[in-house]
Design a protein around this motif. Structure first.
Motif, PDB file in Angstrom:
ATOM      1  N   LYS A 189       0.820  -1.224   0.000  1.00 26.43           N
ATOM      2  CA  LYS A 189       0.000   0.000   0.000  1.00 26.43           C
ATOM      3  C   LYS A 189       0.850   1.267   0.000  1.00 26.43           C
ATOM      4  O   LYS A 189       0.344   2.351  -0.325  1.00 26.43           O
ATOM      5  CB  LYS A 189      -0.945  -0.007   1.194  1.00 26.43           C
ATOM      6  N   ASN A 190       2.117   1.154   0.360  1.00 30.00           N
ATOM      7  CA  ASN A 190       3.007   2.308   0.355  1.00 30.00           C
ATOM      8  C   ASN A 190       3.939   2.327  -0.851  1.00 30.00           C
ATOM      9  O   ASN A 190       4.883   3.116  -0.887  1.00 30.00           O
ATOM     10  CB  ASN A 190       3.832   2.335   1.652  1.00 30.00           C
ATOM     11  N   GLU A 191       3.681   1.449  -1.808  1.00 29.18           N
ATOM     12  CA  GLU A 191       4.483   1.414  -3.025  1.00 29.18           C
ATOM     13  C   GLU A 191       3.677   1.953  -4.203  1.00 29.18           C
ATOM     14  O   GLU A 191       2.470   1.726  -4.295  1.00 29.18           O
ATOM     15  CB  GLU A 191       4.926  -0.024  -3.340  1.00 29.18           C
ATOM     16  N   ALA A 192       4.354   2.650  -5.118  1.00 27.19           N
ATOM     17  CA  ALA A 192       3.718   3.067  -6.363  1.00 27.19           C
ATOM     18  C   ALA A 192       3.681   1.872  -7.309  1.00 27.19           C
ATOM     19  O   ALA A 192       4.692   1.198  -7.511  1.00 27.19           O
ATOM     20  CB  ALA A 192       4.499   4.214  -6.994  1.00 27.19           C
ATOM     21  N   VAL A 193       2.510   1.603  -7.873  1.00 32.04           N
ATOM     22  CA  VAL A 193       2.334   0.465  -8.770  1.00 32.04           C
ATOM     23  C   VAL A 193       2.257   0.974 -10.210  1.00 32.04           C
ATOM     24  O   VAL A 193       1.518   1.913 -10.511  1.00 32.04           O
ATOM     25  CB  VAL A 193       1.058  -0.326  -8.415  1.00 32.04           C
ATOM     26  N   ASN A 194       3.029   0.357 -11.095  1.00 34.49           N
ATOM     27  CA  ASN A 194       3.144   0.795 -12.485  1.00 34.49           C
ATOM     28  C   ASN A 194       2.857  -0.369 -13.430  1.00 34.49           C
ATOM     29  O   ASN A 194       3.156  -1.525 -13.103  1.00 34.49           O
ATOM     30  CB  ASN A 194       4.556   1.308 -12.761  1.00 34.49           C
ATOM     31  N   PHE A 195       2.310  -0.056 -14.596  1.00 35.28           N
ATOM     32  CA  PHE A 195       1.929  -1.099 -15.543  1.00 35.28           C
ATOM     33  C   PHE A 195       2.450  -0.806 -16.942  1.00 35.28           C
ATOM     34  O   PHE A 195       2.512   0.342 -17.383  1.00 35.28           O
ATOM     35  CB  PHE A 195       0.405  -1.203 -15.636  1.00 35.28           C
ATOM     36  N   THR A 196       2.785  -1.884 -17.637  1.00 37.65           N
ATOM     37  CA  THR A 196       3.032  -1.825 -19.069  1.00 37.65           C
ATOM     38  C   THR A 196       2.359  -3.028 -19.717  1.00 37.65           C
ATOM     39  O   THR A 196       2.071  -4.029 -19.051  1.00 37.65           O
ATOM     40  CB  THR A 196       4.541  -1.818 -19.387  1.00 37.65           C
ATOM     41  N   GLY A 197       2.076  -2.918 -21.001  1.00 38.01           N
ATOM     42  CA  GLY A 197       1.408  -3.996 -21.720  1.00 38.01           C
ATOM     43  C   GLY A 197       0.105  -3.523 -22.327  1.00 38.01           C
ATOM     44  O   GLY A 197      -0.552  -2.614 -21.798  1.00 38.01           O
ATOM     45  N   SER A 198      -0.274  -4.129 -23.432  1.00 39.37           N
ATOM     46  CA  SER A 198      -1.440  -3.666 -24.183  1.00 39.37           C
ATOM     47  C   SER A 198      -2.734  -3.764 -23.396  1.00 39.37           C
ATOM     48  O   SER A 198      -3.607  -2.894 -23.502  1.00 39.37           O
ATOM     49  CB  SER A 198      -1.567  -4.469 -25.485  1.00 39.37           C
ATOM     50  N   VAL A 199      -2.897  -4.804 -22.589  1.00 40.90           N
ATOM     51  CA  VAL A 199      -4.140  -4.955 -21.824  1.00 40.90           C
ATOM     52  C   VAL A 199      -4.259  -3.851 -20.778  1.00 40.90           C
ATOM     53  O   VAL A 199      -5.310  -3.215 -20.635  1.00 40.90           O
ATOM     54  CB  VAL A 199      -4.225  -6.356 -21.174  1.00 40.90           C
ATOM     55  N   SER A 200      -3.197  -3.599 -20.038  1.00 37.00           N
ATOM     56  CA  SER A 200      -3.242  -2.530 -19.035  1.00 37.00           C
ATOM     57  C   SER A 200      -3.466  -1.166 -19.696  1.00 37.00           C
ATOM     58  O   SER A 200      -4.170  -0.313 -19.147  1.00 37.00           O
ATOM     59  CB  SER A 200      -1.955  -2.504 -18.207  1.00 37.00           C
ATOM     60  N   PHE A 201      -2.899  -0.974 -20.883  1.00 40.90           N
ATOM     61  CA  PHE A 201      -3.004   0.316 -21.571  1.00 40.90           C
ATOM     62  C   PHE A 201      -4.421   0.559 -22.102  1.00 40.90           C
ATOM     63  O   PHE A 201      -5.022   1.599 -21.852  1.00 40.90           O
ATOM     64  CB  PHE A 201      -1.990   0.361 -22.713  1.00 40.90           C
ATOM     65  N   TYR A 202      -4.971  -0.419 -22.815  1.00 42.84           N
ATOM     66  CA  TYR A 202      -6.275  -0.215 -23.445  1.00 42.84           C
ATOM     67  C   TYR A 202      -7.438  -0.291 -22.455  1.00 42.84           C
ATOM     68  O   TYR A 202      -8.489   0.306 -22.687  1.00 42.84           O
ATOM     69  CB  TYR A 202      -6.467  -1.207 -24.591  1.00 42.84           C
ATOM     70  N   TYR A 203      -7.243  -1.002 -21.361  1.00 43.96           N
ATOM     71  CA  TYR A 203      -8.280  -1.076 -20.327  1.00 43.96           C
ATOM     72  C   TYR A 203      -7.896  -0.233 -19.107  1.00 43.96           C
ATOM     73  O   TYR A 203      -8.298  -0.536 -17.989  1.00 43.96           O
ATOM     74  CB  TYR A 203      -8.494  -2.527 -19.894  1.00 43.96           C
ATOM     75  N   SER A 204      -7.126   0.826 -19.354  1.00 49.35           N
ATOM     76  CA  SER A 204      -6.551   1.602 -18.242  1.00 49.35           C
ATOM     77  C   SER A 204      -7.614   2.228 -17.347  1.00 49.35           C
ATOM     78  O   SER A 204      -7.406   2.343 -16.127  1.00 49.35           O
ATOM     79  CB  SER A 204      -5.604   2.686 -18.778  1.00 49.35           C
ATOM     80  N   ASN A 205      -8.740   2.654 -17.906  1.00 42.99           N
ATOM     81  CA  ASN A 205      -9.780   3.269 -17.078  1.00 42.99           C
ATOM     82  C   ASN A 205     -10.322   2.278 -16.040  1.00 42.99           C
ATOM     83  O   ASN A 205     -10.531   2.639 -14.866  1.00 42.99           O
ATOM     84  CB  ASN A 205     -10.929   3.784 -17.951  1.00 42.99           C
ATOM     85  N   ILE A 206     -10.540   1.048 -16.468  1.00 42.45           N
ATOM     86  CA  ILE A 206     -11.038   0.026 -15.536  1.00 42.45           C
ATOM     87  C   ILE A 206      -9.936  -0.340 -14.539  1.00 42.45           C
ATOM     88  O   ILE A 206     -10.198  -0.499 -13.343  1.00 42.45           O
ATOM     89  CB  ILE A 206     -11.519  -1.230 -16.293  1.00 42.45           C
TER      90      ILE A 206
END
Length: 282
Positions: free
Chosen positions: A232-249
């Protein structure tokens, strides 16, 4: 001259940094030494780099899916040595690529949601914790293969709303035998399954599919991110087409779970290029 690659099961993105700092871009088919033998890997490299095989490359950084074991790293190294015998070669995982691209030299949690899924806690230098994603059969929650698997299973069992079944019948050549052959007999089943993510995205207004994506992301956080030390005290980051295109969800799920989500990028290659440019300048 430096050659950098980020390779998943579906595609490989390359950046060639020349001595004057100019950057060339190359795209080719995905390479995964876990599923492909040395002959297949060589063929894909020769095809993807056909216009650049004559260049005097000094350093190669290849980050790829299936490159975690020493045996697969050695397989990739030997293939590159055949093509660029004078180059220094570094083979590492797509997970380290994600961490270096998303976090640079800062601490954080780096995640991949594309064809497959993975995540790690990164201390700014190396991966210090990694919850095993377990692949598309046992895990990979939230990935393209996971959602394709859910969609096709629900299609075959007729759990999908009829209007979605009708749309799939109109768009795809599907039958039980075709699906099972692609999943259980043909090569690269995860790639086949992930190929249905585009259909889900294009029909995301359907409540059934929206819930499928939302629930899949909840599972990804619960089975992966929420198991890291002090997550909970770490910043979480994403890469990949699924995370990018469904980023709002994805951002909504993170907010609902009280998780600090920072960056979401489609692919790590731009951040990797910047990372290695800075390393060169030191």
């Amino acid at each position: 001259m430096i050659l950098i690659a980020d390779s998943g099961s579906t595609k490989t993105e390359w950046r060639l940094i020349d001595a004057d700092g100019s950057i060339s871009q190359i795209k080719s088919a995905g390479i995964n030494p876990y599923y492909q033998d040395e002959k297949e890997v060589m063929s894909l490299l020769q095809e993807g780099l056909s216009a650049h095989l004559h260049l005097p490359v000094d350093k190669i950084y290849f980050y790829g899916a299936g490159c975690s074991s020493d045996a697969n790293k050695q397989k990739m190294t030997e293939c590159f040595q055949s093509l660029y015998p004078n180059a220094s070669i570094e083979i590492d995982t797509d997970l380290l690529a994600a961490a270096r691209s998303l976090c640079g030299h800062e601490r954080g949690i780096a995640c991949i949601l594309g064809t497959g899924a993975n995540s790690c806690l990164y201390d700014g230098v190396s991966v210090v914790e990694n919850i095993a994603p377990l692949g598309y059969i046992m895990g990979d929650e939230g990935s393209g293969a996971y959602f394709g698997n859910k969609l096709l299973g629900d299609y075959l069992r007729k759990d999908l709303p009829q209007n979605l079944i009708d749309r799939m019948d109109k768009r795809f050549d599907l039958s039980k035998s075709i699906i099972l052959e692609n999943v259980y007999q043909n090569a690269m089943p995860a790639r086949y399954l992930a190929g249905f993510s585009k259909f889900i995205f294009q029909n995301l207004k359907e409540p059934y599919l929206y819930k499928m994506i939302y629930d899949g992301f909840v599972l990804f956080f619960e089975k992966n991110i929420m198991k890291y030390t002090d997550y909970k005290n770490e910043a979480v980051n994403f890469t990949g087409s699924v995370s990018f295109y469904y980023s709002n969800i994805l951002r909504k799920v993170a907010a609902d779970l009280g998780i600090h989500l920072r960056h979401i990028v489609e692919g790590p290659i731009a951040g990797l290029t910047l990372y290695h440019q800075k390393e060169i300048e030191k």
